[in-house]
Design a protein around this motif. Sequence first.
Motif, PDB file in Angstrom:
ATOM      1  N   PHE A   1       0.741  -1.188  -0.057  1.00  0.00           N
ATOM      2  CA  PHE A   1      -0.056   0.082   0.027  1.00  0.00           C
ATOM      3  C   PHE A   1       0.845   1.200   0.082  1.00  0.00           C
ATOM      4  CE2 PHE A   1      -3.400  -2.901   1.364  1.00  0.00           C
ATOM      5  CZ  PHE A   1      -4.440  -2.281   0.577  1.00  0.00           C
ATOM      6  N   ASN A   2       2.085   1.352   0.530  1.00  0.00           N
ATOM      7  CA  ASN A   2       3.022   2.372   0.494  1.00  0.00           C
ATOM      8  C   ASN A   2       3.306   2.640  -0.816  1.00  0.00           C
ATOM      9  OD1 ASN A   2       3.480   3.621   2.823  1.00  0.00           O
ATOM     10  ND2 ASN A   2       4.979   2.384   3.656  1.00  0.00           N
ATOM     11  N   GLN A   3       3.838   1.389  -1.736  1.00  0.00           N
ATOM     12  CA  GLN A   3       4.216   1.838  -2.992  1.00  0.00           C
ATOM     13  C   GLN A   3       3.124   2.358  -3.733  1.00  0.00           C
ATOM     14  OE1 GLN A   3       5.518  -2.416  -3.438  1.00  0.00           O
ATOM     15  NE2 GLN A   3       7.760  -1.485  -3.701  1.00  0.00           N
ATOM     16  N   LYS A   4       1.844   1.660  -3.571  1.00  0.00           N
ATOM     17  CA  LYS A   4       0.574   2.182  -4.369  1.00  0.00           C
ATOM     18  C   LYS A   4       0.218   3.520  -3.854  1.00  0.00           C
ATOM     19  CE  LYS A   4      -4.192   0.594  -5.155  1.00  0.00           C
ATOM     20  NZ  LYS A   4      -5.329   0.098  -4.595  1.00  0.00           N
ATOM     21  N   ASN A   5       0.677   4.152  -2.808  1.00  0.00           N
ATOM     22  CA  ASN A   5       0.290   5.492  -2.732  1.00  0.00           C
ATOM     23  C   ASN A   5       1.574   6.638  -2.845  1.00  0.00           C
ATOM     24  OD1 ASN A   5      -2.360   4.758  -1.327  1.00  0.00           O
ATOM     25  ND2 ASN A   5      -1.434   4.500   0.543  1.00  0.00           N
ATOM     26  N   LEU A   6       2.637   6.160  -3.373  1.00  0.00           N
ATOM     27  CA  LEU A   6       3.684   6.927  -3.679  1.00  0.00           C
ATOM     28  C   LEU A   6       3.152   8.082  -4.742  1.00  0.00           C
ATOM     29  CD1 LEU A   6       6.698   7.442  -3.211  1.00  0.00           C
ATOM     30  CD2 LEU A   6       7.254   5.968  -4.961  1.00  0.00           C
ATOM     31  N   LYS A   7       3.282   9.156  -4.572  1.00  0.00           N
ATOM     32  CA  LYS A   7       2.771  10.317  -5.502  1.00  0.00           C
ATOM     33  C   LYS A   7       3.862  10.550  -6.556  1.00  0.00           C
ATOM     34  CE  LYS A   7       1.640  13.413  -2.444  1.00  0.00           C
ATOM     35  NZ  LYS A   7       0.899  14.877  -1.926  1.00  0.00           N
ATOM     36  N   ASP A   8       5.132  10.420  -6.135  1.00  0.00           N
ATOM     37  CA  ASP A   8       6.203  10.792  -7.110  1.00  0.00           C
ATOM     38  C   ASP A   8       7.254   9.747  -7.484  1.00  0.00           C
ATOM     39  OD1 ASP A   8       8.233  12.020  -8.411  1.00  0.00           O
ATOM     40  OD2 ASP A   8       8.393  13.805  -7.110  1.00  0.00           O
ATOM     41  N   GLU A   9       7.031   9.377  -8.695  1.00  0.00           N
ATOM     42  CA  GLU A   9       7.909   8.011  -9.000  1.00  0.00           C
ATOM     43  C   GLU A   9       9.559   8.259  -8.764  1.00  0.00           C
ATOM     44  OE1 GLU A   9       7.323   4.789 -10.174  1.00  0.00           O
ATOM     45  OE2 GLU A   9       5.514   5.303  -9.293  1.00  0.00           O
ATOM     46  N   LYS A  10       9.954   9.397  -8.586  1.00  0.00           N
ATOM     47  CA  LYS A  10      11.583   9.708  -8.568  1.00  0.00           C
ATOM     48  C   LYS A  10      11.971   9.036  -7.225  1.00  0.00           C
ATOM     49  CE  LYS A  10      12.069  14.248  -6.806  1.00  0.00           C
ATOM     50  NZ  LYS A  10      12.440  15.630  -7.091  1.00  0.00           N
ATOM     51  N   TYR A  11      10.847   8.824  -6.244  1.00  0.00           N
ATOM     52  CA  TYR A  11      11.208   8.310  -4.926  1.00  0.00           C
ATOM     53  C   TYR A  11      10.826   6.931  -4.612  1.00  0.00           C
ATOM     54  CZ  TYR A  11      11.429  13.067  -3.491  1.00  0.00           C
ATOM     55  OH  TYR A  11      11.854  14.576  -3.573  1.00  0.00           O
ATOM     56  N   ARG A  12      10.741   6.031  -5.979  1.00  0.00           N
ATOM     57  CA  ARG A  12      10.648   4.655  -5.794  1.00  0.00           C
ATOM     58  C   ARG A  12      11.880   4.006  -5.256  1.00  0.00           C
ATOM     59  NH1 ARG A  12       6.161   1.730  -6.352  1.00  0.00           N
ATOM     60  NH2 ARG A  12       5.319   3.263  -7.912  1.00  0.00           N
ATOM     61  N   TYR A  13      12.863   4.426  -5.485  1.00  0.00           N
ATOM     62  CA  TYR A  13      14.111   3.883  -4.803  1.00  0.00           C
ATOM     63  C   TYR A  13      14.011   3.731  -3.344  1.00  0.00           C
ATOM     64  CZ  TYR A  13      15.333   8.320  -3.284  1.00  0.00           C
ATOM     65  OH  TYR A  13      15.244   9.798  -2.527  1.00  0.00           O
ATOM     66  N   LEU A  14      13.034   4.276  -2.848  1.00  0.00           N
ATOM     67  CA  LEU A  14      13.043   3.946  -1.083  1.00  0.00           C
ATOM     68  C   LEU A  14      12.693   2.605  -1.196  1.00  0.00           C
ATOM     69  CD1 LEU A  14      11.057   7.245  -0.343  1.00  0.00           C
ATOM     70  CD2 LEU A  14      13.589   6.754   0.351  1.00  0.00           C
ATOM     71  N   PHE A  15      12.066   1.880  -2.073  1.00  0.00           N
ATOM     72  CA  PHE A  15      11.618   0.585  -1.941  1.00  0.00           C
ATOM     73  C   PHE A  15      12.433  -0.567  -2.405  1.00  0.00           C
ATOM     74  CE2 PHE A  15       7.767   3.085  -1.930  1.00  0.00           C
ATOM     75  CZ  PHE A  15       7.153   2.844  -0.930  1.00  0.00           C
ATOM     76  N   ASP A  16      13.707  -0.010  -2.894  1.00  0.00           N
ATOM     77  CA  ASP A  16      14.683  -1.095  -3.346  1.00  0.00           C
ATOM     78  C   ASP A  16      15.467  -1.607  -1.868  1.00  0.00           C
ATOM     79  OD1 ASP A  16      14.490  -0.093  -5.835  1.00  0.00           O
ATOM     80  OD2 ASP A  16      16.287   1.184  -5.922  1.00  0.00           O
ATOM     81  N   LEU A  17      15.889  -2.915  -2.265  1.00  0.00           N
ATOM     82  CA  LEU A  17      16.259  -3.661  -0.948  1.00  0.00           C
ATOM     83  C   LEU A  17      17.706  -2.838  -0.493  1.00  0.00           C
ATOM     84  CD1 LEU A  17      15.913  -7.476  -2.077  1.00  0.00           C
ATOM     85  CD2 LEU A  17      14.671  -6.083  -0.188  1.00  0.00           C
ATOM     86  N   PRO A  18      17.724  -2.673   0.711  1.00  0.00           N
ATOM     87  CA  PRO A  18      18.945  -2.122   1.307  1.00  0.00           C
ATOM     88  C   PRO A  18      20.228  -2.982   1.235  1.00  0.00           C
ATOM     89  CG  PRO A  18      17.631  -3.035   3.227  1.00  0.00           C
ATOM     90  CD  PRO A  18      16.603  -2.995   1.984  1.00  0.00           C
ATOM     91  N   ILE A  19      21.356  -2.252   1.160  1.00  0.00           N
ATOM     92  CA  ILE A  19      22.541  -3.021   1.096  1.00  0.00           C
ATOM     93  C   ILE A  19      22.992  -3.643   2.526  1.00  0.00           C
ATOM     94  CG2 ILE A  19      25.024  -3.036   0.544  1.00  0.00           C
ATOM     95  CD1 ILE A  19      24.426  -0.686  -1.478  1.00  0.00           C
TER      96      ILE A  19
END
Length: 203
Positions: free
Chosen positions: A9-27
Amino acid sequence: MFSKIKRHFNQKNLKDEKYRYLFDLPIEGEYVCFDCETTGLNPKIDDIISIGAVKIKDNKILASKKFERFVKPQKKLDATSIQIHQIRTCDLEFGEDIDHVIEEFLAFVGNSDLVGYYLEFDVAMVNKYIKPKIGIKLPNRQFEVSAIYHDYKIGLIPQGNIDLRFNTIMEDLKLPFMGKHDALNDAIMTALIFIKLNYLKKR
Protein backbone atom coordinates in the motif's frame (compact mmCIF):
# COMPACT_ATOMS: atom_id res chain seq x y z
CA MET A 1 2.67 -10.82 6.15
CA PHE A 2 1.58 -7.48 7.64
CA SER A 3 4.82 -5.80 6.59
CA LYS A 4 4.34 -7.02 3.01
CA ILE A 5 0.79 -5.64 2.92
CA LYS A 6 1.96 -2.34 4.39
CA ARG A 7 4.77 -2.17 1.84
CA HIS A 8 2.32 -2.84 -1.01
CA PHE A 9 0.00 0.00 0.00
CA ASN A 10 2.96 2.32 0.57
CA GLN A 11 4.13 1.70 -2.98
CA LYS A 12 0.61 2.24 -4.28
CA ASN A 13 0.29 5.58 -2.45
CA LEU A 14 3.64 6.95 -3.65
CA LYS A 15 2.88 10.24 -5.43
CA ASP A 16 6.24 10.82 -7.10
CA GLU A 17 7.97 8.02 -9.01
CA LYS A 18 11.40 9.55 -8.53
CA TYR A 19 11.22 8.29 -4.93
CA ARG A 20 10.59 4.68 -5.98
CA TYR A 21 14.18 3.91 -4.92
CA LEU A 22 13.02 4.04 -1.29
CA PHE A 23 11.57 0.56 -1.83
CA ASP A 24 14.76 -1.00 -3.19
CA LEU A 25 16.35 -3.66 -1.01
CA PRO A 26 18.93 -2.06 1.31
CA ILE A 27 22.58 -3.05 1.03
CA GLU A 28 23.55 -5.45 3.81
CA GLY A 29 25.68 -3.78 6.45
CA GLU A 30 24.80 -0.21 5.44
CA TYR A 31 22.81 2.11 7.71
CA VAL A 32 22.01 5.78 8.20
CA CYS A 33 21.98 7.05 11.77
CA PHE A 34 20.18 10.35 12.22
CA ASP A 35 18.92 12.79 14.82
CA CYS A 36 16.69 15.87 14.76
CA GLU A 37 16.68 18.98 16.89
CA THR A 38 13.18 20.41 17.17
CA THR A 39 11.16 23.25 18.68
CA GLY A 40 9.49 20.78 21.06
CA LEU A 41 8.47 17.16 21.58
CA ASN A 42 5.12 17.08 19.77
CA PRO A 43 5.42 16.17 16.07
CA LYS A 44 1.93 17.56 15.42
CA ILE A 45 2.73 21.12 16.42
CA ASP A 46 6.53 21.37 16.62
CA ASP A 47 9.06 21.85 13.82
CA ILE A 48 12.49 20.57 12.88
CA ILE A 49 15.30 23.11 13.21
CA SER A 50 18.21 20.83 12.34
CA ILE A 51 18.94 17.32 11.07
CA GLY A 52 22.23 15.48 11.46
CA ALA A 53 23.05 12.09 9.97
CA VAL A 54 25.99 9.78 9.29
CA LYS A 55 26.38 6.63 7.23
CA ILE A 56 27.57 3.35 8.69
CA LYS A 57 29.12 0.64 6.52
CA ASP A 58 30.41 -2.68 7.82
CA ASN A 59 30.38 -1.37 11.41
CA LYS A 60 32.39 1.75 10.57
CA ILE A 61 31.24 5.36 10.49
CA LEU A 62 32.00 6.88 7.09
CA ALA A 63 33.48 10.24 8.08
CA SER A 64 33.08 11.60 4.56
CA LYS A 65 29.40 10.65 4.44
CA LYS A 66 27.69 13.04 6.81
CA PHE A 67 24.61 15.22 6.57
CA GLU A 68 23.99 18.41 8.56
CA ARG A 69 21.34 20.99 7.77
CA PHE A 70 19.78 23.84 9.71
CA VAL A 71 16.21 24.89 9.07
CA LYS A 72 14.70 28.36 9.27
CA PRO A 73 12.01 28.01 11.95
CA GLN A 74 8.40 28.73 11.12
CA LYS A 75 7.75 30.00 14.64
CA LYS A 76 9.69 31.51 17.52
CA LEU A 77 11.76 29.09 19.58
CA ASP A 78 10.74 28.77 23.21
CA ALA A 79 13.15 29.03 26.12
CA THR A 80 12.78 25.36 27.11
CA SER A 81 13.86 24.02 23.71
CA ILE A 82 16.77 26.49 23.55
CA GLN A 83 18.07 25.17 26.88
CA ILE A 84 18.14 21.63 25.41
CA HIS A 85 19.73 22.19 22.00
CA GLN A 86 21.40 25.59 22.59
CA ILE A 87 20.15 26.80 19.20
CA ARG A 88 18.69 30.31 19.17
CA THR A 89 16.46 31.94 16.56
CA CYS A 90 19.35 34.18 15.49
CA ASP A 91 21.50 31.05 14.90
CA LEU A 92 18.98 29.95 12.26
CA GLU A 93 18.90 33.24 10.38
CA PHE A 94 20.50 31.58 7.37
CA GLY A 95 18.72 28.25 7.80
CA GLU A 96 17.29 26.55 4.73
CA ASP A 97 13.66 25.95 3.79
CA ILE A 98 12.39 22.68 5.28
CA ASP A 99 11.08 21.43 1.93
CA HIS A 100 14.55 21.68 0.41
CA VAL A 101 16.17 20.05 3.46
CA ILE A 102 13.73 17.13 3.31
CA GLU A 103 14.54 16.57 -0.37
CA GLU A 104 18.25 16.44 0.45
CA PHE A 105 17.59 14.20 3.44
CA LEU A 106 15.65 11.68 1.32
CA ALA A 107 18.49 11.60 -1.20
CA PHE A 108 21.03 11.02 1.59
CA VAL A 109 19.01 8.29 3.32
CA GLY A 110 17.89 6.49 0.17
CA ASN A 111 16.76 2.94 0.93
CA SER A 112 19.18 2.44 3.85
CA ASP A 113 18.11 0.95 7.15
CA LEU A 114 17.73 3.65 9.81
CA VAL A 115 19.36 3.79 13.24
CA GLY A 116 18.62 6.15 16.11
CA TYR A 117 17.98 6.83 19.77
CA TYR A 118 14.32 7.62 20.42
CA LEU A 119 14.10 6.96 16.68
CA GLU A 120 10.32 6.79 16.67
CA PHE A 121 10.16 10.50 17.49
CA ASP A 122 12.74 11.54 14.87
CA VAL A 123 11.02 9.47 12.19
CA ALA A 124 7.66 10.98 13.15
CA MET A 125 9.16 14.46 12.78
CA VAL A 126 10.56 13.88 9.29
CA ASN A 127 7.40 12.01 8.22
CA LYS A 128 5.43 15.14 9.09
CA TYR A 129 7.06 16.74 6.04
CA ILE A 130 7.68 13.66 3.91
CA LYS A 131 4.14 12.28 3.71
CA PRO A 132 2.49 15.44 2.31
CA LYS A 133 5.36 15.68 -0.17
CA ILE A 134 5.49 12.13 -1.57
CA GLY A 135 2.32 10.50 -0.24
CA ILE A 136 3.96 7.99 2.13
CA LYS A 137 5.97 7.79 5.31
CA LEU A 138 9.54 6.51 5.30
CA PRO A 139 9.36 2.77 4.44
CA ASN A 140 12.91 2.09 5.64
CA ARG A 141 13.58 -0.54 8.33
CA GLN A 142 14.37 0.99 11.71
CA PHE A 143 16.74 -0.02 14.52
CA GLU A 144 16.32 1.57 17.96
CA VAL A 145 19.61 1.49 19.89
CA SER A 146 17.96 1.65 23.33
CA ALA A 147 16.00 -1.52 22.48
CA ILE A 148 19.17 -3.25 21.24
CA TYR A 149 20.97 -2.17 24.42
CA HIS A 150 18.09 -3.44 26.59
CA ASP A 151 18.16 -6.85 24.91
CA TYR A 152 21.93 -7.03 25.37
CA LYS A 153 21.83 -6.08 29.06
CA ILE A 154 18.86 -8.30 29.95
CA GLY A 155 20.91 -11.26 28.80
CA LEU A 156 23.60 -10.31 31.32
CA ILE A 157 21.36 -9.30 34.23
CA PRO A 158 17.97 -11.05 33.81
CA GLN A 159 15.12 -9.22 35.57
CA GLY A 160 17.45 -6.31 36.24
CA ASN A 161 16.46 -2.64 36.17
CA ILE A 162 18.08 -1.32 33.00
CA ASP A 163 18.72 2.41 32.67
CA LEU A 164 18.07 3.42 29.06
CA ARG A 165 19.11 7.07 29.34
CA PHE A 166 21.48 8.12 26.57
CA ASN A 167 24.32 9.24 28.84
CA THR A 168 24.05 6.07 30.91
CA ILE A 169 24.33 3.88 27.80
CA MET A 170 27.34 5.86 26.57
CA GLU A 171 29.10 5.56 29.94
CA ASP A 172 28.30 1.86 30.33
CA LEU A 173 29.69 1.09 26.87
CA LYS A 174 32.76 3.27 27.60
CA LEU A 175 32.20 5.44 24.56
CA PRO A 176 33.58 9.00 24.19
CA PHE A 177 31.19 11.93 24.45
CA MET A 178 31.35 14.41 21.59
CA GLY A 179 31.53 18.13 22.35
CA LYS A 180 28.33 20.12 22.12
CA HIS A 181 24.85 18.64 22.03
CA ASP A 182 23.63 18.97 18.44
CA ALA A 183 21.98 16.78 15.82
CA LEU A 184 25.18 15.69 14.03
CA ASN A 185 27.14 14.91 17.21
CA ASP A 186 24.16 13.02 18.63
CA ALA A 187 23.91 11.01 15.40
CA ILE A 188 27.63 10.15 15.58
CA MET A 189 27.39 9.07 19.23
CA THR A 190 24.30 6.99 18.51
CA ALA A 191 26.15 5.34 15.63
CA LEU A 192 28.98 4.49 18.04
CA ILE A 193 26.47 2.85 20.39
CA PHE A 194 25.06 0.80 17.51
CA ILE A 195 28.50 -0.32 16.34
CA LYS A 196 29.67 -1.19 19.87
CA LEU A 197 26.52 -3.25 20.53
CA ASN A 198 26.96 -5.12 17.26
CA TYR A 199 30.53 -5.94 18.33
CA LEU A 200 29.48 -7.09 21.82
CA LYS A 201 26.70 -9.30 20.49
CA LYS A 202 29.20 -11.19 18.33
CA ARG A 203 31.59 -11.94 21.20
